[in-house]
Design a protein around this motif. Structure first.
Motif, PDB file in Angstrom:
ATOM      1  N   ASP A  19      33.353  42.937  43.071  1.00  0.00           N
ATOM      2  CA  ASP A  19      34.564  43.651  43.226  1.00  0.00           C
ATOM      3  C   ASP A  19      34.985  44.478  42.004  1.00  0.00           C
ATOM      4  OD1 ASP A  19      36.909  44.123  45.301  1.00  0.00           O
ATOM      5  OD2 ASP A  19      37.880  43.650  43.183  1.00  0.00           O
ATOM      6  N   PRO A  20      35.497  45.643  42.096  1.00  0.00           N
ATOM      7  CA  PRO A  20      35.654  46.615  40.694  1.00  0.00           C
ATOM      8  C   PRO A  20      36.762  46.134  40.228  1.00  0.00           C
ATOM      9  CG  PRO A  20      34.746  48.013  42.660  1.00  0.00           C
ATOM     10  CD  PRO A  20      34.843  46.739  43.051  1.00  0.00           C
ATOM     11  N   THR A  21      37.854  45.868  40.888  1.00  0.00           N
ATOM     12  CA  THR A  21      39.053  45.427  40.355  1.00  0.00           C
ATOM     13  C   THR A  21      38.939  44.096  39.631  1.00  0.00           C
ATOM     14  OG1 THR A  21      40.341  46.384  42.324  1.00  0.00           O
ATOM     15  CG2 THR A  21      41.617  44.770  40.896  1.00  0.00           C
ATOM     16  N   ARG A  22      38.206  43.008  40.362  1.00  0.00           N
ATOM     17  CA  ARG A  22      38.022  41.931  39.686  1.00  0.00           C
ATOM     18  C   ARG A  22      37.165  41.953  38.396  1.00  0.00           C
ATOM     19  NH1 ARG A  22      37.960  39.740  45.273  1.00  0.00           N
ATOM     20  NH2 ARG A  22      35.759  40.095  45.429  1.00  0.00           N
ATOM     21  N   VAL A  23      36.260  42.738  38.225  1.00  0.00           N
ATOM     22  CA  VAL A  23      35.313  42.974  36.953  1.00  0.00           C
ATOM     23  C   VAL A  23      36.316  43.392  36.055  1.00  0.00           C
ATOM     24  CG1 VAL A  23      33.580  44.457  35.926  1.00  0.00           C
ATOM     25  CG2 VAL A  23      33.153  43.137  38.135  1.00  0.00           C
ATOM     26  N   ARG A  24      37.114  44.553  36.356  1.00  0.00           N
ATOM     27  CA  ARG A  24      37.987  45.049  35.469  1.00  0.00           C
ATOM     28  C   ARG A  24      38.999  44.051  34.801  1.00  0.00           C
ATOM     29  NH1 ARG A  24      41.270  49.470  37.982  1.00  0.00           N
ATOM     30  NH2 ARG A  24      41.861  50.111  35.699  1.00  0.00           N
ATOM     31  N   ILE A  25      39.581  43.241  35.683  1.00  0.00           N
ATOM     32  CA  ILE A  25      40.419  42.042  35.176  1.00  0.00           C
ATOM     33  C   ILE A  25      39.839  41.365  34.173  1.00  0.00           C
ATOM     34  CG2 ILE A  25      41.822  40.025  35.917  1.00  0.00           C
ATOM     35  CD1 ILE A  25      42.547  41.650  38.535  1.00  0.00           C
ATOM     36  N   LEU A  26      38.463  40.755  34.665  1.00  0.00           N
ATOM     37  CA  LEU A  26      37.582  39.705  33.947  1.00  0.00           C
ATOM     38  C   LEU A  26      37.305  40.351  32.574  1.00  0.00           C
ATOM     39  CD1 LEU A  26      35.588  37.983  36.541  1.00  0.00           C
ATOM     40  CD2 LEU A  26      37.257  37.023  35.071  1.00  0.00           C
ATOM     41  N   ASN A  27      37.064  41.782  32.731  1.00  0.00           N
ATOM     42  CA  ASN A  27      36.680  42.304  31.268  1.00  0.00           C
ATOM     43  C   ASN A  27      37.847  42.573  30.512  1.00  0.00           C
ATOM     44  OD1 ASN A  27      34.575  43.999  29.709  1.00  0.00           O
ATOM     45  ND2 ASN A  27      36.034  45.744  30.084  1.00  0.00           N
ATOM     46  N   ASN A  70      51.952  41.174  34.484  1.00  0.00           N
ATOM     47  CA  ASN A  70      52.627  42.329  34.171  1.00  0.00           C
ATOM     48  C   ASN A  70      51.766  43.274  33.304  1.00  0.00           C
ATOM     49  OD1 ASN A  70      54.574  41.971  35.989  1.00  0.00           O
ATOM     50  ND2 ASN A  70      56.093  41.406  34.520  1.00  0.00           N
ATOM     51  N   GLU A  71      51.287  42.631  32.163  1.00  0.00           N
ATOM     52  CA  GLU A  71      50.186  43.191  31.416  1.00  0.00           C
ATOM     53  C   GLU A  71      49.088  43.705  31.716  1.00  0.00           C
ATOM     54  OE1 GLU A  71      51.853  40.894  27.005  1.00  0.00           O
ATOM     55  OE2 GLU A  71      50.347  40.101  28.494  1.00  0.00           O
ATOM     56  N   ILE A  72      48.390  42.871  32.495  1.00  0.00           N
ATOM     57  CA  ILE A  72      47.094  43.287  33.556  1.00  0.00           C
ATOM     58  C   ILE A  72      47.507  44.604  34.098  1.00  0.00           C
ATOM     59  CG2 ILE A  72      45.224  42.882  34.990  1.00  0.00           C
ATOM     60  CD1 ILE A  72      45.747  39.664  33.925  1.00  0.00           C
ATOM     61  N   ALA A  73      48.516  44.372  35.206  1.00  0.00           N
ATOM     62  CA  ALA A  73      48.936  45.512  36.014  1.00  0.00           C
ATOM     63  C   ALA A  73      49.053  46.971  35.175  1.00  0.00           C
ATOM     64  CB  ALA A  73      50.235  45.161  36.813  1.00  0.00           C
ATOM     65  N   GLU A  74      49.823  46.723  34.211  1.00  0.00           N
ATOM     66  CA  GLU A  74      50.217  47.675  33.351  1.00  0.00           C
ATOM     67  C   GLU A  74      48.910  48.372  32.773  1.00  0.00           C
ATOM     68  OE1 GLU A  74      53.289  47.395  30.343  1.00  0.00           O
ATOM     69  OE2 GLU A  74      54.482  46.474  32.100  1.00  0.00           O
ATOM     70  N   SER A  75      47.996  47.628  31.974  1.00  0.00           N
ATOM     71  CA  SER A  75      46.827  48.043  31.361  1.00  0.00           C
ATOM     72  C   SER A  75      45.758  48.769  32.307  1.00  0.00           C
ATOM     73  CB  SER A  75      46.103  46.879  30.701  1.00  0.00           C
ATOM     74  OG  SER A  75      46.930  46.172  29.495  1.00  0.00           O
ATOM     75  N   LEU A  76      45.879  48.055  33.596  1.00  0.00           N
ATOM     76  CA  LEU A  76      44.628  48.660  34.401  1.00  0.00           C
ATOM     77  C   LEU A  76      45.378  49.700  35.564  1.00  0.00           C
ATOM     78  CD1 LEU A  76      42.733  45.228  34.981  1.00  0.00           C
ATOM     79  CD2 LEU A  76      42.222  47.316  33.200  1.00  0.00           C
ATOM     80  N   HIS A  77      46.532  49.753  35.523  1.00  0.00           N
ATOM     81  CA  HIS A  77      47.286  50.742  36.211  1.00  0.00           C
ATOM     82  C   HIS A  77      46.988  50.268  37.743  1.00  0.00           C
ATOM     83  CE1 HIS A  77      47.668  53.343  32.852  1.00  0.00           C
ATOM     84  NE2 HIS A  77      46.495  53.313  32.653  1.00  0.00           N
ATOM     85  N   LEU A  78      47.345  49.021  37.952  1.00  0.00           N
ATOM     86  CA  LEU A  78      47.423  48.580  39.236  1.00  0.00           C
ATOM     87  C   LEU A  78      48.664  47.785  39.670  1.00  0.00           C
ATOM     88  CD1 LEU A  78      44.282  46.362  38.909  1.00  0.00           C
ATOM     89  CD2 LEU A  78      44.363  48.392  40.105  1.00  0.00           C
ATOM     90  N   ARG A  79      48.811  47.782  41.185  1.00  0.00           N
ATOM     91  CA  ARG A  79      50.262  47.186  41.494  1.00  0.00           C
ATOM     92  C   ARG A  79      50.078  45.397  40.926  1.00  0.00           C
ATOM     93  NH1 ARG A  79      49.033  48.834  46.797  1.00  0.00           N
ATOM     94  NH2 ARG A  79      49.092  46.726  47.425  1.00  0.00           N
ATOM     95  N   GLN A  80      51.091  45.144  40.782  1.00  0.00           N
ATOM     96  CA  GLN A  80      51.413  43.467  40.329  1.00  0.00           C
ATOM     97  C   GLN A  80      50.892  42.620  41.589  1.00  0.00           C
ATOM     98  OE1 GLN A  80      55.299  42.127  39.458  1.00  0.00           O
ATOM     99  NE2 GLN A  80      54.635  40.546  38.509  1.00  0.00           N
ATOM    100  N   SER A  81      51.007  43.143  42.819  1.00  0.00           N
ATOM    101  CA  SER A  81      50.671  42.159  43.946  1.00  0.00           C
ATOM    102  C   SER A  81      49.183  42.275  43.965  1.00  0.00           C
ATOM    103  CB  SER A  81      51.241  42.992  45.235  1.00  0.00           C
ATOM    104  OG  SER A  81      50.919  43.843  45.462  1.00  0.00           O
ATOM    105  N   THR A  82      48.329  43.377  43.685  1.00  0.00           N
ATOM    106  CA  THR A  82      47.136  43.424  43.773  1.00  0.00           C
ATOM    107  C   THR A  82      46.685  42.369  42.661  1.00  0.00           C
ATOM    108  OG1 THR A  82      47.198  45.661  44.277  1.00  0.00           O
ATOM    109  CG2 THR A  82      44.949  44.824  43.257  1.00  0.00           C
ATOM    110  N   VAL A  83      46.994  42.535  41.283  1.00  0.00           N
ATOM    111  CA  VAL A  83      46.657  41.716  40.573  1.00  0.00           C
ATOM    112  C   VAL A  83      46.830  40.240  40.484  1.00  0.00           C
ATOM    113  CG1 VAL A  83      46.997  41.002  37.824  1.00  0.00           C
ATOM    114  CG2 VAL A  83      47.293  43.366  38.566  1.00  0.00           C
ATOM    115  N   SER A  84      48.182  39.653  41.312  1.00  0.00           N
ATOM    116  CA  SER A  84      48.324  38.553  41.574  1.00  0.00           C
ATOM    117  C   SER A  84      47.120  37.948  42.628  1.00  0.00           C
ATOM    118  CB  SER A  84      49.507  38.412  41.988  1.00  0.00           C
ATOM    119  OG  SER A  84      50.573  38.615  41.126  1.00  0.00           O
ATOM    120  N   HIS A  85      47.039  38.835  43.529  1.00  0.00           N
ATOM    121  CA  HIS A  85      45.987  38.377  44.602  1.00  0.00           C
ATOM    122  C   HIS A  85      44.619  38.152  44.202  1.00  0.00           C
ATOM    123  CE1 HIS A  85      43.774  38.609  48.499  1.00  0.00           C
ATOM    124  NE2 HIS A  85      42.795  39.448  47.796  1.00  0.00           N
TER     125      HIS A  85
END
Length: 104
Positions: free
Chosen positions: A28-36, A46-61
């Motif tokens: 999953d591209p989003t999970r790869v971006r988060i792990l990277n 919040n920092e992950i969401a801001e850094s990757l330009h994602l919604r907080q709910s997406t990051v939490s999921h």
């Protein structure tokens, strides 16, 4: 290949399940971006969401999915949760795949 210390002809069901779920996580591209991102240091949701330009709910999921596979861990500081990677093996595989992709 038989001489390799980790090679096994027959994988038990639990090992097979963990391996396939880990590859699923990395597909999953989003999970790869988060792990990277978590390779660098720990981040709050919040920092992950801001850094990757994602919604907080997406990051939490996605973090919940990664946490269930023990690929990320967290620590609580007050009301904030800070996430970091939890499996050096998987991070190494991810970094090798990124290097492989950049090499081409």
């Amino acid at each position: 290949m038989d001489d390799h210390p980790f090679y096994s002809k027959d994988l038990d069901e639990e090992t097979l399940f963990v391996v396939t779920q880990t590859f699923k996580a990395l597909s999953d591209p989003t999970r790869v971006r988060i792990l990277n991102l978590l390779f660098e240091k720990e981040y709050s949701v919040n920092e992950i969401a801001e850094s990757l330009h994602l919604r907080q709910s997406t990051v939490s999921h996605q973090l919940r999915f990664l946490k269930n596979l023990r690929l990320v861990k967290y620590r609580r500081e007050g009301t904030t949760m800070y996430y970091s990677h939890d499996d050096e093996h998987v991070i190494n595989v991810l970094q090798q795949m990124i290097q492989h992709a950049l090499h081409h």
